[in-house]
Design a protein around this motif. Structure first.
Motif, PDB file in Angstrom:
ATOM      1  N   LEU A   1      41.817  41.201  33.901  1.00  0.00           N
ATOM      2  CA  LEU A   1      41.756  39.749  33.945  1.00  0.00           C
ATOM      3  C   LEU A   1      41.758  39.158  32.543  1.00  0.00           C
ATOM      4  O   LEU A   1      40.958  39.576  31.695  1.00  0.00           O
ATOM      5  N   TYR A   2      42.651  38.215  32.355  1.00  0.00           N
ATOM      6  CA  TYR A   2      42.718  37.427  31.126  1.00  0.00           C
ATOM      7  C   TYR A   2      42.531  35.962  31.525  1.00  0.00           C
ATOM      8  O   TYR A   2      43.345  35.106  31.220  1.00  0.00           O
ATOM      9  N   MET A   3      41.456  35.696  32.252  1.00  0.00           N
ATOM     10  CA  MET A   3      41.128  34.351  32.732  1.00  0.00           C
ATOM     11  C   MET A   3      40.104  33.737  31.791  1.00  0.00           C
ATOM     12  O   MET A   3      39.153  34.416  31.389  1.00  0.00           O
ATOM     13  N   GLU A   4      40.286  32.483  31.469  1.00  0.00           N
ATOM     14  CA  GLU A   4      39.352  31.779  30.587  1.00  0.00           C
ATOM     15  C   GLU A   4      39.133  30.365  31.106  1.00  0.00           C
ATOM     16  O   GLU A   4      40.073  29.724  31.600  1.00  0.00           O
ATOM     17  N   GLU A   5      37.910  29.894  30.970  1.00  0.00           N
ATOM     18  CA  GLU A   5      37.651  28.494  31.278  1.00  0.00           C
ATOM     19  C   GLU A   5      38.369  27.641  30.251  1.00  0.00           C
ATOM     20  O   GLU A   5      38.430  28.003  29.071  1.00  0.00           O
ATOM     21  N   LEU A   6      38.917  26.520  30.691  1.00  0.00           N
ATOM     22  CA  LEU A   6      39.594  25.628  29.770  1.00  0.00           C
ATOM     23  C   LEU A   6      38.577  24.987  28.847  1.00  0.00           C
ATOM     24  O   LEU A   6      37.465  24.642  29.264  1.00  0.00           O
ATOM     25  N   GLU A   7      38.964  24.852  27.610  1.00  0.00           N
ATOM     26  CA  GLU A   7      38.081  24.266  26.611  1.00  0.00           C
ATOM     27  C   GLU A   7      38.120  22.746  26.700  1.00  0.00           C
ATOM     28  O   GLU A   7      38.970  22.163  27.381  1.00  0.00           O
ATOM     29  N   ASN A   8      37.222  22.158  25.982  1.00  0.00           N
ATOM     30  CA  ASN A   8      37.187  20.712  25.867  1.00  0.00           C
ATOM     31  C   ASN A   8      38.525  20.226  25.319  1.00  0.00           C
ATOM     32  O   ASN A   8      38.986  20.706  24.292  1.00  0.00           O
ATOM     33  N   ALA A   9      39.131  19.285  25.991  1.00  0.00           N
ATOM     34  CA  ALA A   9      40.443  18.782  25.582  1.00  0.00           C
ATOM     35  C   ALA A   9      40.419  18.143  24.198  1.00  0.00           C
ATOM     36  O   ALA A   9      41.450  18.010  23.560  1.00  0.00           O
ATOM     37  N   GLU A  10      39.235  17.766  23.740  1.00  0.00           N
ATOM     38  CA  GLU A  10      39.120  17.140  22.430  1.00  0.00           C
ATOM     39  C   GLU A  10      39.215  18.160  21.292  1.00  0.00           C
ATOM     40  O   GLU A  10      39.490  17.805  20.159  1.00  0.00           O
ATOM     41  N   GLU A  11      38.965  19.434  21.592  1.00  0.00           N
ATOM     42  CA  GLU A  11      38.989  20.446  20.541  1.00  0.00           C
ATOM     43  C   GLU A  11      40.423  20.837  20.247  1.00  0.00           C
ATOM     44  O   GLU A  11      41.141  21.302  21.110  1.00  0.00           O
ATOM     45  N   GLY A  12      40.854  20.656  19.004  1.00  0.00           N
ATOM     46  CA  GLY A  12      42.221  20.965  18.617  1.00  0.00           C
ATOM     47  C   GLY A  12      42.322  22.294  17.891  1.00  0.00           C
ATOM     48  O   GLY A  12      41.364  23.068  17.806  1.00  0.00           O
ATOM     49  N   ILE A  13      43.482  22.541  17.348  1.00  0.00           N
ATOM     50  CA  ILE A  13      43.757  23.802  16.678  1.00  0.00           C
ATOM     51  C   ILE A  13      42.872  23.996  15.450  1.00  0.00           C
ATOM     52  O   ILE A  13      42.460  25.121  15.152  1.00  0.00           O
TER      53      ILE A  13
ATOM     54  N   ALA B   1      38.495  38.370  54.130  1.00  0.00           N
ATOM     55  CA  ALA B   1      39.934  38.664  54.051  1.00  0.00           C
ATOM     56  C   ALA B   1      40.323  39.044  52.625  1.00  0.00           C
ATOM     57  O   ALA B   1      41.125  39.964  52.422  1.00  0.00           O
ATOM     58  N   ALA B   2      39.757  38.364  51.638  1.00  0.00           N
ATOM     59  CA  ALA B   2      40.049  38.696  50.239  1.00  0.00           C
ATOM     60  C   ALA B   2      39.531  40.088  49.908  1.00  0.00           C
ATOM     61  O   ALA B   2      40.258  40.921  49.346  1.00  0.00           O
ATOM     62  N   ALA B   3      38.298  40.381  50.270  1.00  0.00           N
ATOM     63  CA  ALA B   3      37.697  41.678  49.954  1.00  0.00           C
ATOM     64  C   ALA B   3      38.455  42.827  50.609  1.00  0.00           C
ATOM     65  O   ALA B   3      38.558  43.917  50.030  1.00  0.00           O
ATOM     66  N   ALA B   4      39.004  42.591  51.795  1.00  0.00           N
ATOM     67  CA  ALA B   4      39.736  43.645  52.502  1.00  0.00           C
ATOM     68  C   ALA B   4      40.988  44.084  51.749  1.00  0.00           C
ATOM     69  O   ALA B   4      41.501  45.182  51.976  1.00  0.00           O
ATOM     70  N   LEU B   5      41.457  43.266  50.816  1.00  0.00           N
ATOM     71  CA  LEU B   5      42.649  43.608  50.030  1.00  0.00           C
ATOM     72  C   LEU B   5      42.331  44.530  48.853  1.00  0.00           C
ATOM     73  O   LEU B   5      43.238  45.030  48.193  1.00  0.00           O
ATOM     74  N   PHE B   6      41.046  44.746  48.587  1.00  0.00           N
ATOM     75  CA  PHE B   6      40.621  45.554  47.449  1.00  0.00           C
ATOM     76  C   PHE B   6      40.207  46.950  47.900  1.00  0.00           C
ATOM     77  O   PHE B   6      39.517  47.097  48.907  1.00  0.00           O
ATOM     78  N   HIS B   7      40.600  47.931  47.138  1.00  0.00           N
ATOM     79  CA  HIS B   7      40.207  49.314  47.388  1.00  0.00           C
ATOM     80  C   HIS B   7      38.701  49.444  47.177  1.00  0.00           C
ATOM     81  O   HIS B   7      38.111  48.745  46.352  1.00  0.00           O
ATOM     82  N   HIS B   8      38.084  50.339  47.909  1.00  0.00           N
ATOM     83  CA  HIS B   8      36.640  50.572  47.804  1.00  0.00           C
ATOM     84  C   HIS B   8      36.219  50.850  46.351  1.00  0.00           C
ATOM     85  O   HIS B   8      35.172  50.397  45.898  1.00  0.00           O
ATOM     86  N   ASP B   9      37.053  51.580  45.607  1.00  0.00           N
ATOM     87  CA  ASP B   9      36.749  51.943  44.220  1.00  0.00           C
ATOM     88  C   ASP B   9      37.509  51.078  43.213  1.00  0.00           C
ATOM     89  O   ASP B   9      37.848  51.544  42.117  1.00  0.00           O
ATOM     90  N   TYR B  10      37.792  49.841  43.577  1.00  0.00           N
ATOM     91  CA  TYR B  10      38.488  48.902  42.692  1.00  0.00           C
ATOM     92  C   TYR B  10      37.856  48.910  41.299  1.00  0.00           C
ATOM     93  O   TYR B  10      36.631  48.920  41.158  1.00  0.00           O
ATOM     94  N   ARG B  11      38.711  48.923  40.260  1.00  0.00           N
ATOM     95  CA  ARG B  11      38.258  48.880  38.862  1.00  0.00           C
ATOM     96  C   ARG B  11      38.681  47.554  38.246  1.00  0.00           C
ATOM     97  O   ARG B  11      39.872  47.229  38.231  1.00  0.00           O
ATOM     98  N   SER B  12      37.728  46.813  37.723  1.00  0.00           N
ATOM     99  CA  SER B  12      37.996  45.526  37.096  1.00  0.00           C
ATOM    100  C   SER B  12      37.639  45.584  35.622  1.00  0.00           C
ATOM    101  O   SER B  12      36.582  46.103  35.246  1.00  0.00           O
ATOM    102  N   SER B  13      38.529  45.044  34.791  1.00  0.00           N
ATOM    103  CA  SER B  13      38.229  44.929  33.366  1.00  0.00           C
ATOM    104  C   SER B  13      38.702  43.579  32.864  1.00  0.00           C
ATOM    105  O   SER B  13      39.601  42.963  33.440  1.00  0.00           O
ATOM    106  N   GLN B  14      38.044  43.120  31.814  1.00  0.00           N
ATOM    107  CA  GLN B  14      38.428  41.902  31.125  1.00  0.00           C
ATOM    108  C   GLN B  14      38.490  42.259  29.639  1.00  0.00           C
ATOM    109  O   GLN B  14      37.461  42.248  28.963  1.00  0.00           O
ATOM    110  N   PRO B  15      39.681  42.632  29.152  1.00  0.00           N
ATOM    111  CA  PRO B  15      39.784  43.132  27.785  1.00  0.00           C
ATOM    112  C   PRO B  15      39.166  42.232  26.715  1.00  0.00           C
ATOM    113  O   PRO B  15      38.638  42.751  25.733  1.00  0.00           O
TER     114      PRO B  15
END
Length: 139
Positions: A110-122, A19-33
Motif C-alpha cells: 500500500l502506497y496510500m496517504e492522507e491528503l495534506e492540507n491544501a494550503e501547504e505548498g511545495i 464480502a471484502a474479507a472473503a477476497l483475502f487469503h487467510h495468510d494475506y501479507r500487507s506492507s506499506q513501504p
C-alpha cells in the motif's frame, strides 16, 4: 485478476466487510513501504482494520480510480473519502499493488496517504524534508 479488485472495491464501498474479507487469503501479507511498522500478516488483521475504519469513518466512500494487471499483480489507484465520527473530513489517495492467486488476494503493498492540507505548498514540503526552504526561482 482485476475482477477480484473490482469486487473488493464494490464490497468496501458497500461497507460489506465479510464480502471484502472473503477476497483475502487467510495468510494475506500487507506492507506499506513508506511506513514499515504498519506491516501485518493475516486476514483477521485486515478484518479488524476495516472494522475500525468503518466505525471511525462511517460514510467512507472507496473509489477504484483504475487498475491494470501485470502477471499475478494488479496495480490499482484508489481515492477514499468521508467524514470521521468526530466530524473531521477524511481523504486518502494512492496506489495499492495486490498479488492475487486462486481468486484471492495473497499480498498487498500500500502506497496510500492522507491528503495534506491544501494550503501547504511545495516550499513547505521541501522544508519538512530537508530543513531548508527553497529560494524563489528567478524567471
Amino acid at each position: 485478476m482485476s475482477e477480484v479488485v473490482n469486487s473488493l472495491a464494490a464490497a468496501l464501498d458497500a461497507h460489506d466487510l465479510e464480502a471484502a474479507a472473503a477476497l483475502f487469503h487467510h495468510d494475506y501479507r500487507s506492507s506499506q513501504p513508506a511506513h514499515p511498522g504498519r506491516a501485518f500478516v493475516g486476514r483477521a488483521q485486515m478484518h479488524a482494520n476495516w472494522q475500525a475504519i468503518f466505525a471511525g469513518i462511517p460514510d467512507i466512500h472507496t473509489e477504484l480510480v483504475g487498475s491494470v494487471d501485470d502477471g499475478n499483480t494488479t496495480w490499482s489507484e484508489w481515492d477514499w473519502t468521508g467524514n470521521r465520527a468526530d466530524g473531521q473530513r477524511f481523504r486518502a489517495r494512492g496506489v495499492i499493488l495486490f498479488e492475487i492467486s486462486g481468486g484471492q488476494i495473497t499480498a498487498g503493498r500500500l502506497y496510500m496517504e492522507e491528503l495534506e492540507n491544501a494550503e501547504e505548498g511545495i516550499e513547505a514540503a521541501v522544508h519538512s524534508m530537508s530543513g531548508r526552504t527553497p529560494d524563489k526561482p528567478q524567471d
